[in-house]
Write a protein that holds these residues in place. Structure first.
Motif, short mmCIF file in Angstrom:
data_model
loop_
_atom_site.label_atom_id
_atom_site.label_comp_id
_atom_site.label_asym_id
_atom_site.label_seq_id
_atom_site.Cartn_x
_atom_site.Cartn_y
_atom_site.Cartn_z
N MET A 143 0.85 -1.18 0.00
CA MET A 143 0.00 0.00 0.00
C MET A 143 0.89 1.24 0.00
N LYS A 144 0.52 2.21 -0.81
CA LYS A 144 1.29 3.45 -0.87
C LYS A 144 0.67 4.48 0.06
N TYR A 145 1.54 5.32 0.60
CA TYR A 145 1.11 6.37 1.52
C TYR A 145 1.53 7.74 1.00
N ILE A 146 0.78 8.76 1.40
CA ILE A 146 1.13 10.13 1.05
C ILE A 146 1.27 10.95 2.34
N SER A 147 1.92 12.08 2.23
CA SER A 147 2.14 12.97 3.39
C SER A 147 0.94 13.90 3.56
N THR A 148 0.92 14.63 4.66
CA THR A 148 -0.14 15.61 4.88
C THR A 148 -0.08 16.71 3.83
N CYS A 201 -6.31 13.98 10.83
CA CYS A 201 -5.59 12.75 11.19
C CYS A 201 -5.67 12.52 12.69
N LYS A 202 -5.41 13.56 13.47
CA LYS A 202 -5.42 13.46 14.93
C LYS A 202 -6.80 13.03 15.44
N GLU A 203 -7.86 13.48 14.78
CA GLU A 203 -9.22 13.14 15.18
C GLU A 203 -9.70 11.81 14.59
N ASN A 204 -8.79 11.08 13.92
CA ASN A 204 -9.10 9.78 13.29
C ASN A 204 -10.27 9.88 12.31
N ARG A 205 -10.31 10.96 11.54
CA ARG A 205 -11.40 11.16 10.59
C ARG A 205 -11.00 10.70 9.19
N ILE A 206 -9.74 10.27 9.04
CA ILE A 206 -9.26 9.75 7.75
C ILE A 206 -9.01 8.26 7.92
N GLU A 207 -9.63 7.48 7.05
CA GLU A 207 -9.54 6.02 7.11
C GLU A 207 -8.11 5.53 6.86
N GLY A 208 -7.56 4.72 7.76
CA GLY A 208 -6.26 4.09 7.57
C GLY A 208 -5.05 4.94 7.89
N ILE A 255 1.05 9.53 8.06
CA ILE A 255 1.05 8.96 6.72
C ILE A 255 -0.39 8.53 6.41
N ILE A 256 -0.82 8.89 5.22
CA ILE A 256 -2.20 8.70 4.81
C ILE A 256 -2.22 7.77 3.60
N PRO A 257 -3.08 6.74 3.61
CA PRO A 257 -3.16 5.86 2.44
C PRO A 257 -3.49 6.67 1.19
N GLU A 258 -2.84 6.33 0.09
CA GLU A 258 -3.03 7.04 -1.16
C GLU A 258 -4.49 7.01 -1.62
N THR A 259 -5.20 5.95 -1.25
CA THR A 259 -6.59 5.78 -1.68
C THR A 259 -7.61 6.41 -0.71
N ALA A 260 -7.14 7.01 0.36
CA ALA A 260 -8.04 7.60 1.35
C ALA A 260 -8.84 8.73 0.72
N GLU A 261 -10.11 8.83 1.14
CA GLU A 261 -10.97 9.89 0.62
C GLU A 261 -11.04 11.04 1.60
#
Length: 68
Positions: free
Chosen positions: A1-6, A24-31, A40-46
């Motif tokens: 899985m690829k990740y992207i930065s903030t 991110c801190k509030e866990n509102r982004i999946e994964g 680090i945020i999954p590339e496919t995150a919405e």
């Protein structure tokens, strides 16, 4: 899985880096994960939905004001 930065997520979603970090801190982004001091945020995150508006009252009020 690829990740992207903030920074990359901010550019992709049209938000500031700080706003993405808060989401991110509030866990509102999946994964989302913490890697040291970096998120680090999954590339496919919405982009999360805007949670500031809780009811339709605000939306209706704004529409009425813009029509007047």
């Amino acid at each position: 899985m690829k990740y992207i930065s903030t920074s990359e997520a901010a550019a992709k979603w049209g938000l500031s880096r700080r706003r993405v970090a808060i989401l991110c801190k509030e866990n509102r982004i999946e994964g989302v994960q913490r890697a040291g001091q970096t998120w680090i945020i999954p590339e496919t995150a919405e982009k999360p939905a805007d949670a500031r508006i809780k009811s339709g009252k605000y939306i209706k009020k704004c529409e009425e004001q813009s029509n007047a």
